[in-house]
Design an enzyme around this catalytic site. Structure first.
Site, PDB file in Angstrom:
ATOM      1  N   GLU A  76       1.032   8.217  40.312  1.00 43.57           N
ATOM      2  CA  GLU A  76       2.198   7.643  39.437  1.00 43.57           C
ATOM      3  C   GLU A  76       2.520   6.295  40.174  1.00 43.57           C
ATOM      4  O   GLU A  76       2.409   6.442  41.556  1.00 43.57           O
ATOM      5  CB  GLU A  76       3.486   8.331  39.760  1.00 43.57           C
ATOM      6  CG  GLU A  76       3.495   9.790  38.553  1.00 43.57           C
ATOM      7  CD  GLU A  76       4.943  10.407  38.789  1.00 43.57           C
ATOM      8  OE1 GLU A  76       5.960   9.847  39.397  1.00 43.57           O
ATOM      9  OE2 GLU A  76       4.817  11.668  38.401  1.00 43.57           O
ATOM     10  N   GLU A 126      12.119   7.464  28.589  1.00 48.72           N
ATOM     11  CA  GLU A 126      12.474   8.959  28.398  1.00 48.72           C
ATOM     12  C   GLU A 126      13.988   9.442  28.390  1.00 48.72           C
ATOM     13  O   GLU A 126      14.466   9.407  29.505  1.00 48.72           O
ATOM     14  CB  GLU A 126      11.712   9.918  29.177  1.00 48.72           C
ATOM     15  CG  GLU A 126       9.920   9.710  28.919  1.00 48.72           C
ATOM     16  CD  GLU A 126       9.268  10.714  29.885  1.00 48.72           C
ATOM     17  OE1 GLU A 126       9.418  11.943  29.796  1.00 48.72           O
ATOM     18  OE2 GLU A 126       9.047  10.190  30.862  1.00 48.72           O
ATOM     19  N   LYS A 159      15.650  12.119  30.132  1.00 52.45           N
ATOM     20  CA  LYS A 159      15.420  12.362  31.994  1.00 52.45           C
ATOM     21  C   LYS A 159      16.697  12.593  32.449  1.00 52.45           C
ATOM     22  O   LYS A 159      17.721  11.666  32.118  1.00 52.45           O
ATOM     23  CB  LYS A 159      14.659  11.196  32.267  1.00 52.45           C
ATOM     24  CG  LYS A 159      13.189  11.089  32.081  1.00 52.45           C
ATOM     25  CD  LYS A 159      12.300  12.532  32.385  1.00 52.45           C
ATOM     26  CE  LYS A 159      12.145  12.265  34.152  1.00 52.45           C
ATOM     27  NZ  LYS A 159      11.255  11.059  34.313  1.00 52.45           N
ATOM     28  N   GLU A 162      15.729   6.461  35.939  1.00 55.05           N
ATOM     29  CA  GLU A 162      14.573   7.591  35.280  1.00 55.05           C
ATOM     30  C   GLU A 162      14.489   7.318  33.871  1.00 55.05           C
ATOM     31  O   GLU A 162      13.080   7.966  33.218  1.00 55.05           O
ATOM     32  CB  GLU A 162      15.166   8.965  35.860  1.00 55.05           C
ATOM     33  CG  GLU A 162      15.264   9.244  37.430  1.00 55.05           C
ATOM     34  CD  GLU A 162      13.801   9.546  38.035  1.00 55.05           C
ATOM     35  OE1 GLU A 162      12.864  10.174  37.206  1.00 55.05           O
ATOM     36  OE2 GLU A 162      13.776   8.930  39.114  1.00 55.05           O
TER      37      GLU A 162
END
Length: 332
Positions: free
Chosen positions: A257, A305, A308, A314
């Site tokens: 990541e 997203e 999250k 995030e």
């Protein structure tokens, strides 16, 4: 995914090999992590088409997502698949659980090009004791199924290391030494989540934004004969030094990541996200001062997203919007 501190590619045609293709380490490759914690995201089949239309040849998923696995079948897209953190205890204590997991999630999808299985992502607390026995049971299950070419690892964050400059890196967590030595014995890489963003925002007094964004005009850190112009290389090489200190200097690192948020926090903007991710794509084919050569790297993440939890950032790591349009221009 808990993140604290810490994609078309010039990928070789080996990615087009058939089922369970084993792709040589060292091939330059950029992938994208596919998370599903968002509203109104496209179907898995449409997501896979989005990867293919953008020439993105590598994907990471965070659990055995049946829809994604079905959609990936026959595409040649190389895959990292995680064992969910919640399953580590069962996999560590029960070899039959590992056997069943492989049957249901790997053998059942012979058209998927599995590269690595990550036994947990950024595991913390008491659960860390389950990582190594779970890896061993999963390796045995894969070997018994004739799938020993699929490498088993675990994904860690930068704070499993300590030390500065990079040549002084060691593991700050005692459980990491045995894991590193086990990876050396199996030939698997260490999966590392590398986030200059979190290192920068956690220490802005000492780390400059241009060093984090790959835009520093010259050397920022001189470490013996190695000159560091960006924080990404420094974080990766600190991890390599830690592996060497643990007696596992032959273990390769795959960056499982890396990314930069476009909103939700300090220095989180569309411009900075675009700058970081484009520079990351352009950079990883060169390697680091300590380890020249392409670094297999996965950008987090395909989509913003909105489900999250945690810090507002995030929810804002996506390269694409839910409708498939780019969040900002990126040249893969």
């Amino acid at each position: 995914m808990a993140k604290q501190q810490g994609v078309a590619s010039m990928l070789a045609l080996a990615l087009l090999l058939g089922a369970f293709a084993a792709i040589p380490t060292g091939v330059q490759s950029i992938g994208v992590c596919y998370g599903v914690n968002g509203d109104n995201l496209p179907s898995a089949s449409n997501v896979v088409q989005l990867y293919r239309s953008n020439g993105i040849n590598l994907m990471r998923i965070y659990f055995p997502d049946t829809n994604a696995l079905k959609a990936l079948s026959g595409t040649g897209i190389g895959l990292i698949m995680d064992v969910a953190n919640t399953d580590l205890g069962s996999m560590a204590s029960d070899p039959s659980f590992a056997t069943s997991w492989v049957q249901s999630n790997v053998q059942a999808f012979p058209g998927v090009s599995f590269r690595y299985i990550a036994v947990g992502n950024e595991v913390s607390g008491g659960d860390t004791s389950s990582i190594l026995p779970a890896m061993k049971n999963l390796n045995a299950a894969l070997s018994n199924a004739g799938l020993g070419n699929i490498k088993v690892s675990t994904a860690v964050q930068s704070d499993v290391t300590q030390g500065f400059p990079p040549s002084q890196g060691t593991f700050s967590q005692s459980y990491m030494g045995p894991i590193a030595q086990y990876l050396q014995s199996t030939g698997a890489p260490l999966l590392a989540n590398i986030y200059p963003y979190f290192s920068y925002t956690g220490n802005e007094a000492q780390i400059s934004l241009d060093y984090a964004l790959f835009t520093a005009p010259g050397t920022v850190v001189q470490d013996g004969g190695n000159a560091y112009q960006n924080l990404f290389d420094a974080l990766v090489d600190t991890m390599y030094s830690a592996l060497e200190s643990a007696g596992a200097g032959n273990v390769n690192i795959v960056v499982s990541e890396s990314g930069w948020p476009s909103a939700g926090g300090d220095a989180a903007s569309t411009g900075n996200a675009q700058t970081y991710n484009q520079n990351l794509i352009n950079h990883v084919g060169k390697g680091t001062p300590k380890r020249p050569g392409a670094i297999e790297t996965y950008i987090f993440a395909m989509f913003n997203e909105d489900q999250k939890t945690g810090a507002p950032t995030e929810q804002h790591f996506g390269l694409f919007n839910a409708n498939g349009s780019p969040a900002y221009p990126i040249n893969f």
